[in-house]
Design an enzyme around this catalytic site. Structure first.
Site, mmCIF file in Angstrom:
data_model
loop_
_atom_site.group_PDB
_atom_site.id
_atom_site.type_symbol
_atom_site.label_atom_id
_atom_site.label_comp_id
_atom_site.label_asym_id
_atom_site.label_seq_id
_atom_site.Cartn_x
_atom_site.Cartn_y
_atom_site.Cartn_z
ATOM 1 N N GLU A 113 0.858 -1.410 -0.214
ATOM 2 C CA GLU A 113 -0.065 -0.017 -0.153
ATOM 3 C C GLU A 113 0.737 1.156 0.120
ATOM 4 O OE1 GLU A 113 -3.736 -1.832 2.293
ATOM 5 O OE2 GLU A 113 -3.326 0.092 2.607
ATOM 6 N N CYS A 126 3.268 8.475 1.561
ATOM 7 C CA CYS A 126 3.923 7.312 2.452
ATOM 8 C C CYS A 126 4.019 6.153 1.705
ATOM 9 C CB CYS A 126 2.746 7.247 3.586
ATOM 10 S SG CYS A 126 3.249 6.019 4.847
ATOM 11 N N CYS A 133 6.759 -7.457 7.238
ATOM 12 C CA CYS A 133 7.680 -7.031 7.934
ATOM 13 C C CYS A 133 8.379 -8.087 8.953
ATOM 14 C CB CYS A 133 7.575 -5.671 8.602
ATOM 15 S SG CYS A 133 8.860 -5.101 9.652
ATOM 16 N N CYS A 137 6.777 -6.203 15.642
ATOM 17 C CA CYS A 137 6.229 -5.396 16.442
ATOM 18 C C CYS A 137 4.632 -5.865 16.774
ATOM 19 C CB CYS A 137 6.357 -3.959 16.338
ATOM 20 S SG CYS A 137 8.011 -3.390 15.987
ATOM 21 N N CYS A 140 1.396 -3.980 15.350
ATOM 22 C CA CYS A 140 1.583 -3.354 13.882
ATOM 23 C C CYS A 140 1.091 -4.328 13.090
ATOM 24 C CB CYS A 140 3.000 -2.957 13.618
ATOM 25 S SG CYS A 140 3.266 -2.719 11.922
ATOM 26 N N GLU A 182 10.332 -2.367 7.058
ATOM 27 C CA GLU A 182 11.196 -1.647 7.633
ATOM 28 C C GLU A 182 12.402 -1.373 6.633
ATOM 29 O OE1 GLU A 182 12.229 -0.233 10.670
ATOM 30 O OE2 GLU A 182 14.244 0.392 9.697
ATOM 31 N N SER A 211 11.709 6.272 8.399
ATOM 32 C CA SER A 211 11.211 6.104 9.762
ATOM 33 C C SER A 211 11.877 4.572 9.833
ATOM 34 C CB SER A 211 9.467 5.936 9.755
ATOM 35 O OG SER A 211 9.186 5.510 10.996
ATOM 36 N N HIS A 236 8.203 4.443 21.143
ATOM 37 C CA HIS A 236 7.138 3.907 21.792
ATOM 38 C C HIS A 236 7.247 3.454 23.200
ATOM 39 C CE1 HIS A 236 5.545 3.743 17.962
ATOM 40 N NE2 HIS A 236 6.096 2.953 17.455
ATOM 41 N N CYS A 353 -0.771 5.412 8.433
ATOM 42 C CA CYS A 353 0.585 4.703 8.003
ATOM 43 C C CYS A 353 0.960 3.779 8.872
ATOM 44 C CB CYS A 353 1.703 5.940 8.186
ATOM 45 S SG CYS A 353 1.473 7.010 6.462
HETATM 46 N N1 SAH Z 1 9.335 -0.047 10.102
HETATM 47 C C1 SAH Z 1 9.239 1.278 10.270
HETATM 48 C C2 SAH Z 1 8.472 2.173 9.223
HETATM 49 C C3 SAH Z 1 7.181 1.605 9.167
HETATM 50 S S1 SAH Z 1 5.913 1.755 10.387
HETATM 51 C C4 SAH Z 1 9.092 2.120 11.620
HETATM 52 O O1 SAH Z 1 8.597 0.933 12.461
HETATM 53 O O2 SAH Z 1 9.323 2.963 12.065
HETATM 54 C C5 SAH Z 1 5.279 3.549 10.545
HETATM 55 C C6 SAH Z 1 4.960 4.044 11.764
HETATM 56 O O3 SAH Z 1 3.766 3.381 12.075
HETATM 57 C C7 SAH Z 1 5.868 3.482 12.713
HETATM 58 O O4 SAH Z 1 6.104 4.633 13.732
HETATM 59 C C8 SAH Z 1 5.179 2.487 13.742
HETATM 60 O O5 SAH Z 1 5.579 2.310 15.088
HETATM 61 C C9 SAH Z 1 3.711 2.917 13.407
HETATM 62 N N2 SAH Z 1 2.787 1.911 13.695
HETATM 63 C C10 SAH Z 1 2.706 0.881 13.645
HETATM 64 N N3 SAH Z 1 1.509 0.247 13.729
HETATM 65 C C11 SAH Z 1 0.859 1.101 14.589
HETATM 66 C C12 SAH Z 1 -0.431 1.336 15.162
HETATM 67 N N4 SAH Z 1 -1.418 0.226 15.173
HETATM 68 N N5 SAH Z 1 -0.978 2.445 15.512
HETATM 69 C C13 SAH Z 1 -0.233 3.303 15.230
HETATM 70 N N6 SAH Z 1 1.122 3.530 14.804
HETATM 71 C C14 SAH Z 1 1.440 2.298 14.387
HETATM 72 FE FE1 SF4 Z 2 7.906 -3.507 10.942
HETATM 73 FE FE2 SF4 Z 2 7.800 -1.037 11.833
HETATM 74 FE FE3 SF4 Z 2 5.581 -2.703 11.974
HETATM 75 FE FE4 SF4 Z 2 7.395 -2.755 13.387
HETATM 76 S S1 SF4 Z 2 6.245 -1.120 13.432
HETATM 77 S S2 SF4 Z 2 6.568 -4.660 12.330
HETATM 78 S S3 SF4 Z 2 9.208 -2.366 12.083
HETATM 79 S S4 SF4 Z 2 6.655 -2.012 10.100
#
Ligand code: SAH
Ligand code: SF4
Length: 384
Positions: A113, A126, A133, A137, A140, A182, A211, A236, A353
């Site tokens: 996306e 974005c 990934c 996490c 996510c 990532e 990011s 976080h 995002c």
């Molecule tokens: N992998 C990289 C970039 C993609 S994630 C990273 O983790 O930074 C982009 C952003 O979305 C990150 O800050 C991530 O922590 C955040 N994110 C992921 N899942 C989320 C959720 N459920 N609610 C809010 N932010 C979220």
């Molecule tokens: Fe990957 Fe970023 Fe999601 Fe963590 S928050 S699982 S690094 S996309």
């Protein structure tokens, strides 16, 4: 012509088995390609043919088949060698047309996306950097899918090109690598894409943000590149116990090491650092979390972006209430931190995002207020 195009050694090659697409070869790669087409057709092609092809791809944002300055006999073979990487699967529009989200199908059937967001003062895309990934996490949606593969440079660059085509007169000024994946785990292709966005599409480095979840060697490498892009770190949590849990890569690169790498980035590039903090109810939105965050961010001069966690089907927690988010921001700032609450965009089309490719089946079971009715942890998010 079915021979794959040559990709110059300065371009990171596409992941194994993937045919290059039109934004994979860099300028030198296009040179080789045009020469090859010339050879195959028995004519030595003048070098301005490469300029015309480049102009089509990076200025007019069209494929070789539509580059009107090229002779028709060349357009076909070049278009065969340089297919588009992205086929539109779904396109959703929200915020009165100011947010557009695409679900793209890639050549191998993978789905990724991209989100385009228009603001009064800028338009931001974005982009995704991987299919899924591997960082795990739990909160996510992308992490819940697991890892499929890296995106090629061309697959990343084409997301920006397609968004710019959609944006028309409203020029895309900013690119954030906050979609699926990532970026620093796909370093070479991501960096080649950054160079292409800057050098060929003409975006200012200062308007490009990578990011990362905190891949320390990647952050250190970024600092040596000599292009002043912005770094956003998804923090976080500012104590190792909680961060180990929320963001598993913290076990490999704990907060002290992360701070050192961030400091190096700030010192070398002179760019401001930002921390992303998704507020999770009663997990990382307590007063003591605000204090730890402020104490961590302040010496680095980092700006903190606060956002309430978006609910995902695979994670049994919820985002902080608006009142709690405001209180948290006040607490951080009272302690000398520099926090703002991020405007959320595209929530009605699931375009936030970081949780881009939503599972359509799971999306259907969300309550109308967006909360998750079945709080079972574990991997439920896969739509593959
Ligand atoms: N992998 C990289 C970039 C993609 S994630 C990273 O983790 O930074 C982009 C952003 O979305 C990150 O800050 C991530 O922590 C955040 N994110 C992921 N899942 C989320 C959720 N459920 N609610 C809010 N932010 C979220
Ligand atoms: Fe990957 Fe970023 Fe999601 Fe963590 S928050 S699982 S690094 S996309």
């Amino acid at each position: 012509m079915t021979r794959p195009p040559a990709v110059s050694p300065t371009t990171a090659s596409p992941p194994g088995g993937l045919r290059p697409s039109r934004y994979d070869p860099d300028r030198a790669g296009l040179d080789v390609l045009v020469a090859e087409v010339g050879e195959a057709t028995g004519t030595a092609l003048p070098s301005y043919r490469v300029d015309q092809l480049w102009q089509g791809l990076y200025r007019d944002l069209v494929g070789p088949e539509d580059v009107s300055t090229l002779p028709k006999a060349l357009r076909g073979p070049l278009a065969d060698l340089l297919p588009p990487a992205l086929t539109e699967d779904t396109r959703s529009v929200g915020d009165d047309g100011d947010t557009v989200k695409w679900l793209w199908r890639l050549a191998d059937g993978s789905l990724i996306e991209t989100v385009l967001m228009h603001y009064e003062e800028r338009s931001t895309v974005c982009v995704s950097s991987q299919v899924g990934c591997a960082m795990g996490c739990g909160f996510c949606a992308t992490g819940q899918m697991g890892f499929d593969r890296h995106l090629s440079t061309g697959e990343i660059v084409e997301q920006v090109v397609r968004a710019q085509v959609e944006a028309g007169d409203r020029r895309v000024s900013n690119v954030v690598f906050m979609g699926m994946g990532e970026p620093l785990a796909n370093y070479d292709r991501t960096w080649a894409a950054v160079q292409r966005l800057h050098g060929d599409l003409g975006l200012s480095a200062r308007h490009i943000t990578i990011s990362t979840v905190g891949v320390v060697p990647g952050i250190r490498r970024l600092a040596t590149e000599g292009l002043p892009i912005n770094l956003a770190v998804s923090l976080h949590a500012a104590d190792d116990d909680l961060r180990d849990e929320l963001v598993p890569i913290n076990r490999r690169y704990p907060l002290d090491e992360l701070a050192d790498a961030c400091r190096e980035h700030v010192t070398t590039t002179g760019r401001r650092l930002s921390f992303e903090w998704a507020l999770i109810h009663d997990v990382n939105d307590r007063p003591e979390d605000a204090v730890r965050l402020a104490d961590y961010a302040r010496p680095l001069g980092a700006h903190v972006n606060l956002i309430p966690l978006n609910p995902t089907p695979g994670w049994p927690t919820r985002g902080s209430s608006p009142a709690r988010v405001r209180q948290f921001a006040e607490d951080v700032n009272a302690r000398g931190g520099n926090a703002t609450i991020r405007r959320t965009r595209g929530t009605e089309i699931d375009a936030a995002c970081g949780q881009l490719r939503t599972d359509r089946t799971n999306a259907d079971i969300l309550n109308t207020d967006g909360s998750v009715p079945v709080p079972a942890p574990g991997r439920q998010g896969s739509s593959r």
